[in-house]
Scaffold this motif. Structure first.
Motif, PDB file in Angstrom:
ATOM      1  N   MET A  26      43.533   7.553  77.333  1.00  0.00           N
ATOM      2  CA  MET A  26      42.123   7.876  77.173  1.00  0.00           C
ATOM      3  C   MET A  26      41.990   8.898  76.051  1.00  0.00           C
ATOM      4  SD  MET A  26      39.350   9.296  79.924  1.00  0.00           S
ATOM      5  CE  MET A  26      39.530   7.921  81.012  1.00  0.00           C
ATOM      6  N   CYS A  27      41.142   8.630  75.071  1.00  0.00           N
ATOM      7  CA  CYS A  27      40.918   9.518  73.931  1.00  0.00           C
ATOM      8  C   CYS A  27      39.447   9.928  73.929  1.00  0.00           C
ATOM      9  CB  CYS A  27      41.302   8.803  72.638  1.00  0.00           C
ATOM     10  SG  CYS A  27      41.206   9.866  71.193  1.00  0.00           S
ATOM     11  N   ASP A  67      37.265   6.648  72.993  1.00  0.00           N
ATOM     12  CA  ASP A  67      36.745   5.733  74.011  1.00  0.00           C
ATOM     13  C   ASP A  67      35.234   5.529  73.917  1.00  0.00           C
ATOM     14  OD1 ASP A  67      39.312   5.520  74.894  1.00  0.00           O
ATOM     15  OD2 ASP A  67      39.023   6.678  76.728  1.00  0.00           O
ATOM     16  N   TYR A  68      34.538   6.332  73.116  1.00  0.00           N
ATOM     17  CA  TYR A  68      33.078   6.238  72.999  1.00  0.00           C
ATOM     18  C   TYR A  68      32.625   5.140  72.055  1.00  0.00           C
ATOM     19  CZ  TYR A  68      33.686  10.910  74.899  1.00  0.00           C
ATOM     20  OH  TYR A  68      34.070  11.981  75.660  1.00  0.00           O
ATOM     21  N   PHE A  69      33.499   4.664  71.170  1.00  0.00           N
ATOM     22  CA  PHE A  69      33.077   3.712  70.149  1.00  0.00           C
ATOM     23  C   PHE A  69      32.843   2.284  70.646  1.00  0.00           C
ATOM     24  CE2 PHE A  69      34.959   6.838  67.032  1.00  0.00           C
ATOM     25  CZ  PHE A  69      33.728   7.264  66.568  1.00  0.00           C
ATOM     26  N   PRO A  70      33.709   1.725  71.489  1.00  0.00           N
ATOM     27  CA  PRO A  70      33.445   0.352  71.923  1.00  0.00           C
ATOM     28  C   PRO A  70      32.089   0.235  72.633  1.00  0.00           C
ATOM     29  CG  PRO A  70      35.689   0.993  72.478  1.00  0.00           C
ATOM     30  CD  PRO A  70      34.979   2.239  72.014  1.00  0.00           C
ATOM     31  N   GLY A  71      31.253  -0.636  72.140  1.00  0.00           N
ATOM     32  CA  GLY A  71      29.945  -0.843  72.761  1.00  0.00           C
ATOM     33  C   GLY A  71      28.848   0.056  72.230  1.00  0.00           C
ATOM     34  N   HIS A  72      29.176   1.015  71.367  1.00  0.00           N
ATOM     35  CA  HIS A  72      28.147   1.925  70.829  1.00  0.00           C
ATOM     36  C   HIS A  72      28.229   1.938  69.313  1.00  0.00           C
ATOM     37  CE1 HIS A  72      25.771   5.631  70.205  1.00  0.00           C
ATOM     38  NE2 HIS A  72      25.211   5.271  71.330  1.00  0.00           N
ATOM     39  N   PHE A  73      27.850   1.068  68.647  1.00  0.00           N
ATOM     40  CA  PHE A  73      27.199  -0.201  68.907  1.00  0.00           C
ATOM     41  C   PHE A  73      28.138  -1.313  68.496  1.00  0.00           C
ATOM     42  CE2 PHE A  73      23.819   2.880  68.369  1.00  0.00           C
ATOM     43  CZ  PHE A  73      22.997   2.611  69.443  1.00  0.00           C
ATOM     44  N   LEU A 128      29.257   7.654  66.650  1.00  0.00           N
ATOM     45  CA  LEU A 128      29.517   8.636  67.697  1.00  0.00           C
ATOM     46  C   LEU A 128      28.194   8.996  68.376  1.00  0.00           C
ATOM     47  CD1 LEU A 128      31.788  10.379  68.941  1.00  0.00           C
ATOM     48  CD2 LEU A 128      31.059  12.193  67.368  1.00  0.00           C
ATOM     49  N   PRO A 129      28.093   8.783  69.691  1.00  0.00           N
ATOM     50  CA  PRO A 129      26.835   9.089  70.391  1.00  0.00           C
ATOM     51  C   PRO A 129      26.471  10.574  70.287  1.00  0.00           C
ATOM     52  CG  PRO A 129      28.276   7.737  71.765  1.00  0.00           C
ATOM     53  CD  PRO A 129      29.086   8.172  70.575  1.00  0.00           C
ATOM     54  N   GLY A 130      25.191  10.848  70.199  1.00  0.00           N
ATOM     55  CA  GLY A 130      24.701  12.221  70.124  1.00  0.00           C
ATOM     56  C   GLY A 130      25.100  13.056  71.323  1.00  0.00           C
ATOM     57  N   VAL A 131      25.075  12.474  72.505  1.00  0.00           N
ATOM     58  CA  VAL A 131      25.444  13.220  73.709  1.00  0.00           C
ATOM     59  C   VAL A 131      26.908  13.668  73.647  1.00  0.00           C
ATOM     60  CG1 VAL A 131      26.066  11.212  75.124  1.00  0.00           C
ATOM     61  CG2 VAL A 131      25.200  13.282  76.219  1.00  0.00           C
ATOM     62  N   ILE A 159      27.636   9.512  62.577  1.00  0.00           N
ATOM     63  CA  ILE A 159      29.042   9.908  62.464  1.00  0.00           C
ATOM     64  C   ILE A 159      29.880   8.686  62.825  1.00  0.00           C
ATOM     65  CG2 ILE A 159      30.844  11.403  63.362  1.00  0.00           C
ATOM     66  CD1 ILE A 159      28.706  13.576  63.733  1.00  0.00           C
ATOM     67  N   LEU A 160      30.663   8.252  61.861  1.00  0.00           N
ATOM     68  CA  LEU A 160      31.441   7.023  61.985  1.00  0.00           C
ATOM     69  C   LEU A 160      32.901   7.310  62.321  1.00  0.00           C
ATOM     70  CD1 LEU A 160      30.026   5.296  58.780  1.00  0.00           C
ATOM     71  CD2 LEU A 160      29.177   5.118  61.133  1.00  0.00           C
ATOM     72  N   PRO A 161      33.616   6.323  62.854  1.00  0.00           N
ATOM     73  CA  PRO A 161      35.040   6.493  63.143  1.00  0.00           C
ATOM     74  C   PRO A 161      35.808   6.908  61.886  1.00  0.00           C
ATOM     75  CG  PRO A 161      34.243   4.413  64.041  1.00  0.00           C
ATOM     76  CD  PRO A 161      33.133   4.977  63.208  1.00  0.00           C
ATOM     77  N   GLY A 162      36.754   7.833  62.059  1.00  0.00           N
ATOM     78  CA  GLY A 162      37.598   8.285  60.963  1.00  0.00           C
ATOM     79  C   GLY A 162      36.995   9.383  60.106  1.00  0.00           C
TER      80      GLY A 162
END
Length: 119
Positions: free
Chosen positions: A1-2, A28-34, A40-43, A76-79
């Protein structure tokens, strides 16, 4: 879990911290968003501020009261490599924060806690 970014560098100055972060693509927040356009979700950004303030500034953040002046200026994008500035104001029971990519603001805001609930 990351769940957290990779912290590359930290500068702590009494009640403030400046962190250089990398937003790990395997979070773990990226899959499904979107789907097909992960951001990266604001929350999560707000949660990181609280967690990192606890870890690096020793702030005991409990008794959440309010979010103010919350602004998401760019996704905010991955990487992505970011700097995060966190300032703790004990008299106001407030964490001020700003995520930046170089000089470009990504998000910012204030997290308030109930008086007497945070140290």
């Amino acid at each position: 879990m990351c769940l957290m970014p990779h912290v590359q560098q930290i500068r702590i100055d009494d009640t403030s911290a400046t962190l250089q972060l990398t937003v790990v693509p395997s979070l773990d927040y990226f899959p499904g968003h979107f789907p097909n356009h992960p951001i990266l979700p604001g929350v999560v950004q707000v949660d990181w501020v609280v967690r990192l303030a606890r870890q690096y500034l020793g702030v005991r953040c409990t008794g959440f009261s309010a979010l103010r002046a919350l602004k998401f200026s760019a996704p905010i994008l991955p990487g992505r490599r970011l700097s995060l500035q966190i300032d703790w104001s004990p008299e106001r029971q407030c964490l001020d924060f700003a995520y930046c990519d170089g000089k470009r603001p990504m998000s910012s805001g204030q997290i308030f806690f109930a008086i007497g609930a945070a140290g």
